[in-house]
Scaffold this active site. Sequence first.
Site, PDB file in Angstrom:
ATOM      1  N   ASN A 276       0.874  -1.176   0.000  1.00 50.91           N
ATOM      2  CA  ASN A 276       0.000   0.000   0.000  1.00 50.91           C
ATOM      3  C   ASN A 276       0.913   1.229   0.000  1.00 50.91           C
ATOM      4  O   ASN A 276       1.485   1.573   1.029  1.00 50.91           O
ATOM      5  CB  ASN A 276      -0.875  -0.071   1.257  1.00 50.91           C
ATOM      6  CG  ASN A 276      -1.761   1.149   1.421  1.00 50.91           C
ATOM      7  OD1 ASN A 276      -1.724   2.076   0.600  1.00 50.91           O
ATOM      8  ND2 ASN A 276      -2.542   1.158   2.486  1.00 50.91           N
TER       9      ASN A 276
ATOM     10  N   HIS B 108     -12.727   3.385   0.549  1.00 51.88           N
ATOM     11  CA  HIS B 108     -12.774   2.383   1.632  1.00 51.88           C
ATOM     12  C   HIS B 108     -13.500   1.101   1.210  1.00 51.88           C
ATOM     13  O   HIS B 108     -13.964   0.322   2.046  1.00 51.88           O
ATOM     14  CB  HIS B 108     -13.475   2.926   2.901  1.00 51.88           C
ATOM     15  CG  HIS B 108     -12.727   3.999   3.606  1.00 51.88           C
ATOM     16  ND1 HIS B 108     -13.338   5.146   4.094  1.00 51.88           N
ATOM     17  CD2 HIS B 108     -11.424   4.130   3.903  1.00 51.88           C
ATOM     18  CE1 HIS B 108     -12.430   5.911   4.666  1.00 51.88           C
ATOM     19  NE2 HIS B 108     -11.263   5.324   4.558  1.00 51.88           N
TER      20      HIS B 108
ATOM     21  N   GLY C  22      -9.104   8.715   7.773  1.00 48.63           N
ATOM     22  CA  GLY C  22     -10.136   9.035   6.796  1.00 48.63           C
ATOM     23  C   GLY C  22     -11.396   8.332   7.264  1.00 48.63           C
ATOM     24  O   GLY C  22     -11.314   7.280   7.902  1.00 48.63           O
TER      25      GLY C  22
ATOM     26  N   ARG D 134      -9.496  16.210   7.458  1.00 43.06           N
ATOM     27  CA  ARG D 134     -10.354  16.660   6.348  1.00 43.06           C
ATOM     28  C   ARG D 134     -11.659  17.234   6.879  1.00 43.06           C
ATOM     29  O   ARG D 134     -12.239  16.719   7.828  1.00 43.06           O
ATOM     30  CB  ARG D 134     -10.675  15.499   5.397  1.00 43.06           C
ATOM     31  CG  ARG D 134      -9.477  14.949   4.676  1.00 43.06           C
ATOM     32  CD  ARG D 134      -9.921  13.990   3.568  1.00 43.06           C
ATOM     33  NE  ARG D 134      -8.796  13.231   3.051  1.00 43.06           N
ATOM     34  CZ  ARG D 134      -8.667  11.911   3.159  1.00 43.06           C
ATOM     35  NH1 ARG D 134      -9.605  11.179   3.751  1.00 43.06           N
ATOM     36  NH2 ARG D 134      -7.613  11.318   2.673  1.00 43.06           N
TER      37      ARG D 134
ATOM     38  N   ASP E  36      -5.796  13.364  16.065  1.00 44.72           N
ATOM     39  CA  ASP E  36      -5.871  12.009  16.606  1.00 44.72           C
ATOM     40  C   ASP E  36      -7.013  11.896  17.621  1.00 44.72           C
ATOM     41  O   ASP E  36      -7.055  12.633  18.608  1.00 44.72           O
ATOM     42  CB  ASP E  36      -4.529  11.675  17.279  1.00 44.72           C
ATOM     43  CG  ASP E  36      -4.441  10.218  17.632  1.00 44.72           C
ATOM     44  OD1 ASP E  36      -3.803   9.465  16.887  1.00 44.72           O
ATOM     45  OD2 ASP E  36      -5.017   9.825  18.677  1.00 44.72           O
ATOM     46  N   MET E  37      -7.915  10.966  17.384  1.00 48.01           N
ATOM     47  CA  MET E  37      -9.098  10.869  18.237  1.00 48.01           C
ATOM     48  C   MET E  37      -8.763  10.576  19.699  1.00 48.01           C
ATOM     49  O   MET E  37      -9.415  11.084  20.609  1.00 48.01           O
ATOM     50  CB  MET E  37     -10.042   9.790  17.669  1.00 48.01           C
ATOM     51  CG  MET E  37     -11.331   9.625  18.422  1.00 48.01           C
ATOM     52  SD  MET E  37     -12.270  11.184  18.614  1.00 48.01           S
ATOM     53  CE  MET E  37     -13.198  11.222  17.090  1.00 48.01           C
ATOM     54  N   ARG E  38      -7.721   9.770  19.922  1.00 52.41           N
ATOM     55  CA  ARG E  38      -7.350   9.487  21.320  1.00 52.41           C
ATOM     56  C   ARG E  38      -6.983  10.766  22.050  1.00 52.41           C
ATOM     57  O   ARG E  38      -7.441  11.017  23.174  1.00 52.41           O
ATOM     58  CB  ARG E  38      -6.176   8.514  21.387  1.00 52.41           C
ATOM     59  CG  ARG E  38      -6.590   7.086  21.567  1.00 52.41           C
ATOM     60  CD  ARG E  38      -5.427   6.171  21.336  1.00 52.41           C
ATOM     61  NE  ARG E  38      -4.881   6.378  19.988  1.00 52.41           N
ATOM     62  CZ  ARG E  38      -4.067   5.548  19.366  1.00 52.41           C
ATOM     63  NH1 ARG E  38      -3.671   4.457  19.969  1.00 52.41           N
ATOM     64  NH2 ARG E  38      -3.634   5.786  18.160  1.00 52.41           N
TER      65      ARG E  38
ATOM     66  N   GLY F  27     -13.913   3.574  14.966  1.00 50.43           N
ATOM     67  CA  GLY F  27     -15.110   2.732  15.073  1.00 50.43           C
ATOM     68  C   GLY F  27     -14.888   1.512  15.950  1.00 50.43           C
ATOM     69  O   GLY F  27     -15.776   1.082  16.687  1.00 50.43           O
TER      70      GLY F  27
HETATM   71  P1  ADP Z   1      -6.041   4.908   9.110  1.00 51.20           P
HETATM   72  O1  ADP Z   1      -7.208   5.526   8.417  1.00 51.20           O
HETATM   73  O2  ADP Z   1      -4.799   5.712   9.007  1.00 51.20           O
HETATM   74  O3  ADP Z   1      -5.855   3.422   8.807  1.00 51.20           O
HETATM   75  P2  ADP Z   1      -6.950   3.965  11.707  1.00 51.20           P
HETATM   76  O4  ADP Z   1      -8.070   3.132  11.171  1.00 51.20           O
HETATM   77  O5  ADP Z   1      -5.797   3.274  12.326  1.00 51.20           O
HETATM   78  O6  ADP Z   1      -6.419   5.012  10.646  1.00 51.20           O
HETATM   79  O7  ADP Z   1      -7.583   4.959  12.788  1.00 51.20           O
HETATM   80  C1  ADP Z   1      -6.831   5.927  13.416  1.00 51.20           C
HETATM   81  C2  ADP Z   1      -7.718   6.661  14.400  1.00 51.20           C
HETATM   82  O8  ADP Z   1      -8.211   5.729  15.376  1.00 51.20           O
HETATM   83  C3  ADP Z   1      -6.992   7.775  15.150  1.00 51.20           C
HETATM   84  O9  ADP Z   1      -7.783   8.944  15.217  1.00 51.20           O
HETATM   85  C4  ADP Z   1      -6.833   7.159  16.534  1.00 51.20           C
HETATM   86  O10 ADP Z   1      -6.768   8.135  17.565  1.00 51.20           O
HETATM   87  C5  ADP Z   1      -8.116   6.360  16.637  1.00 51.20           C
HETATM   88  N1  ADP Z   1      -8.008   5.400  17.732  1.00 51.20           N
HETATM   89  C6  ADP Z   1      -7.168   4.355  17.854  1.00 51.20           C
HETATM   90  N2  ADP Z   1      -7.304   3.781  19.079  1.00 51.20           N
HETATM   91  C7  ADP Z   1      -8.241   4.501  19.746  1.00 51.20           C
HETATM   92  C8  ADP Z   1      -8.816   4.411  21.052  1.00 51.20           C
HETATM   93  N3  ADP Z   1      -8.444   3.475  21.914  1.00 51.20           N
HETATM   94  N4  ADP Z   1      -9.766   5.324  21.383  1.00 51.20           N
HETATM   95  C9  ADP Z   1     -10.149   6.269  20.518  1.00 51.20           C
HETATM   96  N5  ADP Z   1      -9.643   6.403  19.275  1.00 51.20           N
HETATM   97  C10 ADP Z   1      -8.703   5.533  18.891  1.00 51.20           C
END
Ligand code: ADP
Length: 421
Positions: free
Chosen positions: A12, A199, A231, A260, A302-304, A352
């Site tokens: 990828n 996706h 995304g 975005r 970053d959601m975390r 998700g």
């Molecule tokens: P990508 O689209 O780059 O593949 P991912 O599917 O890995 O990304 O998702 C990344 C997102 O998931 C980030 O915003 C990250 O903070 C969030 N994320 C990962 N673990 C957690 C968690 N435990 N709680 C909340 N959000 C999380």
Amino acid sequence: MQANPKMILVLNCGSSSLKGALLDSEHGELVLSCLAEKLTTPDAYITFSYADNPKALPADRDSWFIGRHAGEKHRVELGEKNDHTGAVEALLEELKSHDLQSLVAAIGHRVVHGGEKYSASVLLTDDVIATLEECIPLAPLHNPANLTGIEAARTIFPGLPNVGVFDTAFHQTMPEHAYTYAVPRELYHKYGLRRYGFHGTSYRYVAQEAADMLGKDLKDTALIVAHLGNGASVAAILGGESKDTSMGLTPLEGLVMGTRSGDIDPGAFTFIEAATGLSAKEVNDMLNKKSGLLGISELSNDMRTIQEAAAEGHEGAKLALEITAYRLAKYIAAMSVATGRLDALVFTGGIGENSSLIRAKTIGYLGILGLKLDEAANEATRFGKAGIITQAGSMPCAMVVPTNEERMIAFDTRQLSGLGN
Ligand code: ADP
């Protein structure tokens, strides 16, 4: 276990990155993954990590994990060979050092945009590659990088079949009224301006897993799937076919994402240009790279980090969470128009799969669809677990299904390379 199991390499390629995965072709078990970053700069490097005790690996191969800590990564600086070809060469060297290179039987490539030409994965012949070059205007940032990876793989692993798996292909079943923008028709006929959606590989995988969890034939299911990563998009999937999705011509349309903006009044483009003096390209960059969670919170994409900051009272982070969940819920409700009925709302992707908070807030808005959250199940279904997160017996249900795009790409590659079904 076979003495010499066949392996599929999945690549990828982004503009400055390469993600790779080696999976066994029969079960799709991950053996090795790698990530090259900062490609085309002097700081480029690649890291390798091996799955903990992969069953697919023949016992006579030395296991990289013996004597190491699980999760430990092996980093190689790419030095002067810092492009995609250099990264694939480093990957080949790594495989050789564990005597794994001869097991690689085919290579699967994630390709972002297949335009209207590809509604399924395809064996990458010279003709197909020429057609993919024609799709570059539709994805000027992504497709050139994907093609670079394909060329590197063909050069470094000569003689192996290469397969292209498209993010857009799954959505080619969208009806005309869902994919057509209300702009002059000429723009579609001359330039291919329409909604494509992305996706798709994840949606295909997750829809089948969800059908299995529901104990139904995929053909009989009505699903709305929310793929929420950096995304993010949602898709209406009826009978296993995409009927609508939130991303459009590009991945910018739809939900609030990491960086975005998602949907925004198209009039805002010229408004921002006039107000700030930025060029059209700079405005596009702003909406793709500096907006979304990052733009609203002025803190992080970053959601975390957003959740942690919101818990400590950060106003921007709190607002970013509210907007994300509200917009997501609106889109899910809209997707129910496309499915007509609903068996399950499915959450996948990093957010998700892990953010019980976003799931709870989103489902909180969706009483209109009959969704009733089971709080304990929602909290318990994280970190790679699949499960139902709505109250027992309530229909429709909401569920969490971890995605696995690499495995889907590996299965398509196996099939199209003639290695099995
Ligand atoms: P990508 O689209 O780059 O593949 P991912 O599917 O890995 O990304 O998702 C990344 C997102 O998931 C980030 O915003 C990250 O903070 C969030 N994320 C990962 N673990 C957690 C968690 N435990 N709680 C909340 N959000 C999380």
